[in-house]
Design a protein around this motif. Structure first.
Motif, PDB file in Angstrom:
ATOM      1  N   ALA A  17       0.840  -1.206   0.000  1.00  0.00           N
ATOM      2  CA  ALA A  17       0.000   0.000   0.000  1.00  0.00           C
ATOM      3  C   ALA A  17       0.872   1.251   0.000  1.00  0.00           C
ATOM      4  O   ALA A  17       0.565   2.233  -0.678  1.00  0.00           O
ATOM      5  N   GLU A  18       1.984   1.214   0.748  1.00  0.00           N
ATOM      6  CA  GLU A  18       2.894   2.372   0.766  1.00  0.00           C
ATOM      7  C   GLU A  18       3.515   2.573  -0.614  1.00  0.00           C
ATOM      8  O   GLU A  18       3.603   3.704  -1.105  1.00  0.00           O
ATOM      9  N   ALA A  19       3.906   1.455  -1.245  1.00  0.00           N
ATOM     10  CA  ALA A  19       4.516   1.559  -2.572  1.00  0.00           C
ATOM     11  C   ALA A  19       3.498   2.113  -3.564  1.00  0.00           C
ATOM     12  O   ALA A  19       3.823   2.953  -4.413  1.00  0.00           O
ATOM     13  N   SER A  27       4.388  10.523  -1.679  1.00  0.00           N
ATOM     14  CA  SER A  27       5.717   9.916  -1.496  1.00  0.00           C
ATOM     15  C   SER A  27       5.880   9.310  -0.102  1.00  0.00           C
ATOM     16  O   SER A  27       5.127   9.629   0.817  1.00  0.00           O
ATOM     17  N   TYR A  28       6.916   8.481   0.052  1.00  0.00           N
ATOM     18  CA  TYR A  28       7.233   7.893   1.362  1.00  0.00           C
ATOM     19  C   TYR A  28       7.470   9.008   2.381  1.00  0.00           C
ATOM     20  O   TYR A  28       7.015   8.941   3.523  1.00  0.00           O
ATOM     21  N   ALA A  29       8.221  10.064   1.934  1.00  0.00           N
ATOM     22  CA  ALA A  29       8.536  11.173   2.851  1.00  0.00           C
ATOM     23  C   ALA A  29       7.252  11.874   3.288  1.00  0.00           C
ATOM     24  O   ALA A  29       7.089  12.231   4.459  1.00  0.00           O
ATOM     25  N   GLY A  62      15.048   2.907  12.526  1.00  0.00           N
ATOM     26  CA  GLY A  62      14.297   2.762  11.269  1.00  0.00           C
ATOM     27  C   GLY A  62      13.280   3.882  11.101  1.00  0.00           C
ATOM     28  O   GLY A  62      13.388   4.941  11.729  1.00  0.00           O
ATOM     29  N   ASN A  63      12.279   3.613  10.266  1.00  0.00           N
ATOM     30  CA  ASN A  63      11.298   4.662   9.960  1.00  0.00           C
ATOM     31  C   ASN A  63      10.292   4.889  11.081  1.00  0.00           C
ATOM     32  O   ASN A  63       9.685   5.945  11.157  1.00  0.00           O
ATOM     33  N   ASN A  64      10.121   3.886  11.965  1.00  0.00           N
ATOM     34  CA  ASN A  64       9.288   4.129  13.148  1.00  0.00           C
ATOM     35  C   ASN A  64       9.963   5.220  13.991  1.00  0.00           C
ATOM     36  O   ASN A  64       9.300   6.147  14.477  1.00  0.00           O
ATOM     37  N   GLY A  65      11.287   5.128  14.102  1.00  0.00           N
ATOM     38  CA  GLY A  65      12.051   6.180  14.786  1.00  0.00           C
ATOM     39  C   GLY A  65      11.875   7.508  14.057  1.00  0.00           C
ATOM     40  O   GLY A  65      11.775   8.575  14.685  1.00  0.00           O
ATOM     41  N   GLY A  66      11.827   7.451  12.723  1.00  0.00           N
ATOM     42  CA  GLY A  66      11.582   8.659  11.914  1.00  0.00           C
ATOM     43  C   GLY A  66      10.268   9.320  12.295  1.00  0.00           C
ATOM     44  O   GLY A  66      10.192  10.548  12.458  1.00  0.00           O
ATOM     45  N   ASP A  67       9.239   8.514  12.471  1.00  0.00           N
ATOM     46  CA  ASP A  67       7.936   9.061  12.903  1.00  0.00           C
ATOM     47  C   ASP A  67       8.105   9.821  14.222  1.00  0.00           C
ATOM     48  O   ASP A  67       7.534  10.901  14.411  1.00  0.00           O
ATOM     49  N   GLY A  68       8.901   9.249  15.123  1.00  0.00           N
ATOM     50  CA  GLY A  68       9.117   9.875  16.426  1.00  0.00           C
ATOM     51  C   GLY A  68       9.785  11.238  16.286  1.00  0.00           C
ATOM     52  O   GLY A  68       9.442  12.190  16.994  1.00  0.00           O
ATOM     53  N   ILE A 135      10.360   2.934  18.775  1.00  0.00           N
ATOM     54  CA  ILE A 135      11.605   2.161  18.599  1.00  0.00           C
ATOM     55  C   ILE A 135      11.472   1.231  17.395  1.00  0.00           C
ATOM     56  O   ILE A 135      12.267   1.272  16.473  1.00  0.00           O
ATOM     57  N   PHE A 136      10.433   0.397  17.416  1.00  0.00           N
ATOM     58  CA  PHE A 136      10.208  -0.515  16.282  1.00  0.00           C
ATOM     59  C   PHE A 136       8.747  -0.447  15.865  1.00  0.00           C
ATOM     60  O   PHE A 136       7.859  -0.350  16.714  1.00  0.00           O
ATOM     61  N   GLY A 137       8.519  -0.575  14.570  1.00  0.00           N
ATOM     62  CA  GLY A 137       7.150  -0.688  14.045  1.00  0.00           C
ATOM     63  C   GLY A 137       7.041  -1.971  13.262  1.00  0.00           C
ATOM     64  O   GLY A 137       7.374  -3.053  13.770  1.00  0.00           O
ATOM     65  N   THR A 138       6.648  -1.840  11.996  1.00  0.00           N
ATOM     66  CA  THR A 138       6.420  -3.040  11.182  1.00  0.00           C
ATOM     67  C   THR A 138       7.725  -3.755  10.813  1.00  0.00           C
ATOM     68  O   THR A 138       7.684  -4.885  10.343  1.00  0.00           O
ATOM     69  N   GLY A 139       8.861  -3.113  11.040  1.00  0.00           N
ATOM     70  CA  GLY A 139      10.138  -3.758  10.682  1.00  0.00           C
ATOM     71  C   GLY A 139      10.700  -4.640  11.783  1.00  0.00           C
ATOM     72  O   GLY A 139      11.772  -5.220  11.624  1.00  0.00           O
ATOM     73  N   PHE A 140       9.981  -4.795  12.884  1.00  0.00           N
ATOM     74  CA  PHE A 140      10.520  -5.566  14.013  1.00  0.00           C
ATOM     75  C   PHE A 140      10.490  -7.069  13.748  1.00  0.00           C
ATOM     76  O   PHE A 140       9.542  -7.589  13.181  1.00  0.00           O
ATOM     77  N   HIS A 141      11.548  -7.727  14.184  1.00  0.00           N
ATOM     78  CA  HIS A 141      11.562  -9.196  14.146  1.00  0.00           C
ATOM     79  C   HIS A 141      12.404  -9.702  15.308  1.00  0.00           C
ATOM     80  O   HIS A 141      13.279  -8.983  15.805  1.00  0.00           O
ATOM     81  N   GLY A 142      12.135 -10.929  15.748  1.00  0.00           N
ATOM     82  CA  GLY A 142      12.964 -11.555  16.796  1.00  0.00           C
ATOM     83  C   GLY A 142      12.714 -11.006  18.184  1.00  0.00           C
ATOM     84  O   GLY A 142      11.583 -10.724  18.562  1.00  0.00           O
ATOM     85  N   GLU A 143      13.793 -10.847  18.936  1.00  0.00           N
ATOM     86  CA  GLU A 143      13.724 -10.398  20.337  1.00  0.00           C
ATOM     87  C   GLU A 143      14.337  -9.005  20.449  1.00  0.00           C
ATOM     88  O   GLU A 143      15.306  -8.696  19.753  1.00  0.00           O
ATOM     89  N   VAL A 144      13.809  -8.204  21.358  1.00  0.00           N
ATOM     90  CA  VAL A 144      14.429  -6.896  21.618  1.00  0.00           C
ATOM     91  C   VAL A 144      15.772  -7.135  22.304  1.00  0.00           C
ATOM     92  O   VAL A 144      15.845  -7.900  23.266  1.00  0.00           O
ATOM     93  N   VAL A 165       3.572   4.134  18.802  1.00  0.00           N
ATOM     94  CA  VAL A 165       3.276   4.538  17.432  1.00  0.00           C
ATOM     95  C   VAL A 165       3.335   3.302  16.520  1.00  0.00           C
ATOM     96  O   VAL A 165       4.333   2.582  16.507  1.00  0.00           O
ATOM     97  N   ASP A 166       2.259   3.059  15.849  1.00  0.00           N
ATOM     98  CA  ASP A 166       2.015   1.947  14.919  1.00  0.00           C
ATOM     99  C   ASP A 166       1.852   0.611  15.648  1.00  0.00           C
ATOM    100  O   ASP A 166       0.771   0.049  15.670  1.00  0.00           O
ATOM    101  N   ILE A 167       2.930   0.099  16.243  1.00  0.00           N
ATOM    102  CA  ILE A 167       2.870  -1.198  16.938  1.00  0.00           C
ATOM    103  C   ILE A 167       3.721  -1.065  18.202  1.00  0.00           C
ATOM    104  O   ILE A 167       4.813  -0.495  18.123  1.00  0.00           O
TER     105      ILE A 167
END
Ligand code: NAX
Ligand code: ADP
Ligand code: K
Length: 519
Positions: A17-19, A27-29, A62-68, A135-144, A165-167
């Protein structure tokens, strides 16, 4: 399309959807800027004492940090003081680096690094009135891991309002699984659309209250992302029509059920009784003569039509003319429950499906009879609802059961669109796919229903609603969700082990009563 509130996009669909938004000129920005603005407006609404408050924004790289960082810039002058804590080092994406430069130009915003200045960071978190998790949004994986972990720990203990924010950081947006360390939010601001994790019962204590924010994605970008709509008990009152007080039985339709070869009378009875319980005006069971003889005493409210049997007990194709006549005077028909599958029955079913204009529910052996020539459903004159379980579906779609199970929504949707039918793919989280690409996923039901007979109950229910003039989409959604809810109620009372398909039928009127009261 039925208007359901809940609409979740998986992380992969969100990225699509973003693409698509980007291609359509947002735009993404711009999306990040919009996300920051929408979050800031919501934060001001949720936290009115901002002007006298200390705000800490936890930022990932990442971009979640960008939102912040956009939020920090937009909150300038609205809060007493703002601190951004980099939990995983400095911003690492092009977008987040750009918004960092913009925020860094504002002298009143303090920037700290969790790794280099941990004590100061913990102090700020403990003093904060509001903590915003980016800190993390949709790009999170694994353990903090690393410095993010102690920051989340202190944030969770702090006497502050917590907004994710987001997740919430540490949670997987698709399946809701959580890292040992996860941000515990009072509010979660879902960007653009809900993610599947937001809708799970288990994640509510981590997400807090969830708010979906419009971040300016063009609606075409969101709609094209083949989103799956969740079908819940709460949606059902709106789907159940009110019965006209002046009506007579002729106003509630005539359902023909073609089911039951010799030895399979239970399936035929189950479909007939559940159809009767769903309000159809007149229900006729057409079955092999031995089945009719056995079932007749238990089906007082149904009309019965005794069909000639072959020497093996199958329904003979001799009955074609008789059935065609009954079919043409019916408002809907169910074909298949315990019908058997031999050459006679196959010939009969194929001829009926080819010729009739009466809306059909085709289940079980009805589907098996068409498996060798499934194009019949595409060229049929009647609207058709197919109700296969994965194995039956495998026989008509050319995919293995494993391939179907790997992406049930996609497999069902592709078939429904290609063959212009409504497809109910049964099992855990039954999928209802429409010819226009709409996909619903049911949220009711349990493994106690994984027993012979449950599917026959469902077929009778859909047929009954269809016969009463309810359109295919609503009839399928209403029946599937109500059927699952019956299973859930029965399991509460009788256990998942102990429930029988016949218990589901007894539960139908009790739950219909609740729907009538909640309408
Ligand atoms: N792409 C876009 O167009 C938009 C994205 N937005 C935001 O961007 C977020 C997604 O951004 P990203 O894809 O950059 O991902 P995230 O910002 O969620 O996180 C990715 C970063 O975290 C790291 N990471 C992941 N798991 C980790 C772990 N267990 N331990 C340590 N580091 C880990 C990754 O290596 C990567 O550097 C969304 O949730 C949303 O908040 C919004 O700004 C709206 C627009
Ligand atoms: N694990 C499960 N969770 C929820 N519903 C289930 C589960 N297993 C089966 N069901 C439901 O029970 C019914 C079983 O139908 P089906 O497989 O056709 O069996 P049968 O025709 O033998 O009655 C379907 O409606 C299906 O969605
Ligand atoms: K977050």
């Amino acid at each position: 399309m039925i208007n359901l509130q809940a609409k979740a996009l998986t992380i992969a669909q969100m990225k699509e959807a973003e693409a698509r938004s980007n291609e359509l000129g947002v735009s993404y920005a711009q999306l990040m800027e919009n996300a920051g603005s929408a979050c800031t407006a919501k934060i001001k609404e949720l936290f009115p004492k901002l002007s006298t408050s200390s705000v800490v924004i936890l930022c990932g790289k990442g971009n979640n940090g960008g939102d912040g960082l956009v939020i920090a810039r937009k909150l300038e002058n609205s809060a007493a003081d703002i601190t951004c804590i980099f939990c995983c080092g400095e911003p690492g994406t092009e977008l987040s680096q750009k918004v960092y430069q913009q925020a860094a130009a504002i002298s009143s915003i303090q920037f700290l690094d969790a790794k280099k200045e941990p004590m100061l960071c913990h102090f700020c978190l403990n003093q904060a009135d509001l903590i915003i998790d980016c800190i993390f949004g949709t790009g999170f994986h694994g353990e903090v891991q690393g410095s993010a972990q102690p920051m989340i720990g202190t944030a969770n203990k702090a006497d502050a309002v917590r907004i994710a924010v987001d997740i919430p950081s540490g949670m997987n947006g698709d399946d809701g699984s959580c890292s040992i360390s996860v941000f515990r939010a009072d509010h979660t601001l879902a960007l653009g659309a809900l993610k599947p994790a937001h809708l799970l019962e288990d994640t509510q204590s981590v997400c807090g209250k969830i708010h979906t924010l419009d971040i300016g994605m063009p609606s075409e970008a969101l709609e094209d992302s083949s989103s799956v709509k969740l079908l819940k008990w709460e949606n059902l009152p709106a789907l159940l029509p009110k019965r006209d007080p002046n009506a007579n039985k002729g106003d509630f339709g005539k359902l023909l059920i073609l089911a039951g070869r010799s030895g399979m009378g239970g399936a035929a009875m189950m479909a007939t009784l559940s159809a009767l319980r769903c309000g159809c005006g007149l229900t006729t069971l057409a079955a092999a003569s031995s089945v009719i003889n056995a079932c007749f005493p238990h089906l007082m409210e149904a009309v019965t039509l005794s069909l000639a049997e072959t020497k093996d007990g199958a329904v003979s194709s001799e009955s074609l003319t008789l059935l065609s006549e009954h079919l043409s005077s019916s408002t809907a028909a169910v074909i298949g429950c315990g019908l058997g599958h031999d050459e006679h029955t196959e010939k009969l079913v194929r001829s009926l499906v080819k010729e009739t204009q009466t809306p059909l529910v085709i289940d079980a052996d009805g589907i098996n009879c068409l498996a060798g020539d499934i194009n019949i459903v595409q060229t049929a004159k009647a609207p058709i609802i197919l109700t296969p379980h994965p194995k039956e579906f495998s026989r008509i779609c050319g995919k293995s059961v494993a391939e179907i199970e790997a992406d049930r929504e996609q497999a069902a949707s592709q078939f429904a669109q290609q063959y212009s039918v409504h497809l109910v793919l049964k099992g855990h989280a039954t999928v209802i796919a429409l010819p226009d690409g709409t996909v619903y996923q049911n949220t009711t039901g349990n493994a106690g229903m994984a027993k012979g007979g449950s599917g026959d109950v469902l077929a009778g229910m859909i047929g009954s609603f269809l016969a009463q003039g309810i359109a295919s989409e609503k009839a399928a959604c209403l029946a599937v969700c109500l059927h699952g809810a019956c299973g859930d109620r029965c399991a509460q009372r009788l256990s998942e082990y102990g429930i029988l398909a016949r218990d589901l039928i007894q539960e139908i009127p009790l739950l219909l009563r609740e729907l009538e009261q909640n309408r």
